[in-house]
Design an enzyme around this catalytic site. Structure first.
Site, PDB file in Angstrom:
ATOM      1  N   GLN A   1      -1.245  -5.051  -5.106  1.00 30.23           N
ATOM      2  CA  GLN A   1       0.358  -4.919  -4.375  1.00 30.23           C
ATOM      3  C   GLN A   1       0.843  -4.169  -2.807  1.00 30.23           C
ATOM      4  OE1 GLN A   1       2.217  -3.378  -7.957  1.00 30.23           O
ATOM      5  NE2 GLN A   1       2.286  -0.907  -7.464  1.00 30.23           N
ATOM      6  N   GLY A   2       1.539  -4.132  -2.522  1.00 28.62           N
ATOM      7  CA  GLY A   2       1.640  -3.863  -0.951  1.00 28.62           C
ATOM      8  C   GLY A   2       3.314  -3.412  -0.650  1.00 28.62           C
ATOM      9  N   TYR A   3       4.003  -1.763  -0.533  1.00 33.35           N
ATOM     10  CA  TYR A   3       5.174  -2.168  -0.096  1.00 33.35           C
ATOM     11  C   TYR A   3       5.650  -3.016   1.558  1.00 33.35           C
ATOM     12  CZ  TYR A   3       4.823   0.137  -4.094  1.00 33.35           C
ATOM     13  OH  TYR A   3       4.895   0.308  -5.737  1.00 33.35           O
ATOM     14  N   ILE A   4       6.437  -3.553   1.530  1.00 34.02           N
ATOM     15  CA  ILE A   4       7.081  -4.190   2.657  1.00 34.02           C
ATOM     16  C   ILE A   4       8.024  -3.342   2.810  1.00 34.02           C
ATOM     17  CG2 ILE A   4       8.914  -6.402   3.535  1.00 34.02           C
ATOM     18  CD1 ILE A   4       5.976  -6.913   2.610  1.00 34.02           C
TER      19      ILE A   4
ATOM     20  N   ASN B   1       4.405   5.055  -7.086  1.00 34.06           N
ATOM     21  CA  ASN B   1       3.307   3.913  -6.751  1.00 34.06           C
ATOM     22  C   ASN B   1       2.954   3.807  -5.063  1.00 34.06           C
ATOM     23  OD1 ASN B   1       0.814   2.519  -8.679  1.00 34.06           O
ATOM     24  ND2 ASN B   1       2.685   1.543  -9.498  1.00 34.06           N
TER      25      ASN B   1
END
Length: 147
Positions: free
Chosen positions: A25-28, A139
């Site tokens: 997962q990654g954060y926009i 996270n």
């Protein structure tokens, strides 16, 4: 609405035969919190509200192409982990064993139907510290820490 408690884990119980998933997962965006997640061969976009134990969460499945487009916009560290789904009484413990730069971090999450239920939960003895209210274990904060 999401109601969950999080715990650091000491000794991991036997995971033989326990269902698991691979997560990336990654954060926009961090405010509002918007993330893209690959869960095995499915992809999701999630928006989360503020809060610690109780907060708004909206998640929907997206296409692989849309996920790849969103992952290309991630400017922070990706979170990668293996999640195990461990039955415990009437709950499911989601045990996250982190990879990469966070290797060694092991966190358990348990979701509840009410805040009262969350407050009355008795964790198994292999749970260590309750980190539900500690921002440094979110996270999104981990994604920024590595930079």
């Amino acid at each position: 609405m999401e109601i969950e408690r999080k715990f650091l884990v000491g000794t991991v119980p036997s995971l033989e035969g326990i269902r698991h998933s691979e997560i990336k997962q990654g954060y926009i965006s961090f405010s509002p919190e918007i993330r893209v997640r690959q869960l095995d061969n499915k992809y999701y976009r999630t928006e989360k509200g503020e809060g610690m134990v109780v907060r708004e969460e909206n998640e929907w499945e997206i296409s692989k192409n849309e996920a790849q487009n969103l992952f290309s916009k991630v400017k922070t560290n990706l979170i990668e982990k293996t999640r195990y789904y461990i039955p415990y009484n009437k709950y499911t413990i989601e045990l996250d064993i982190y990879k990469g730069i966070f290797k060694g971090l092991i966190v358990a999450e348990v979701e509840f139907d009410s805040l009262e239920e969350a407050n009355n939960f008795t964790p198994p003895d292999w749970f260590l510290e309750d980190i539900s209210e500690k921002r440094e274990y979110r996270n999104k904060i981990l994604a920024l820490k590595a930079l």
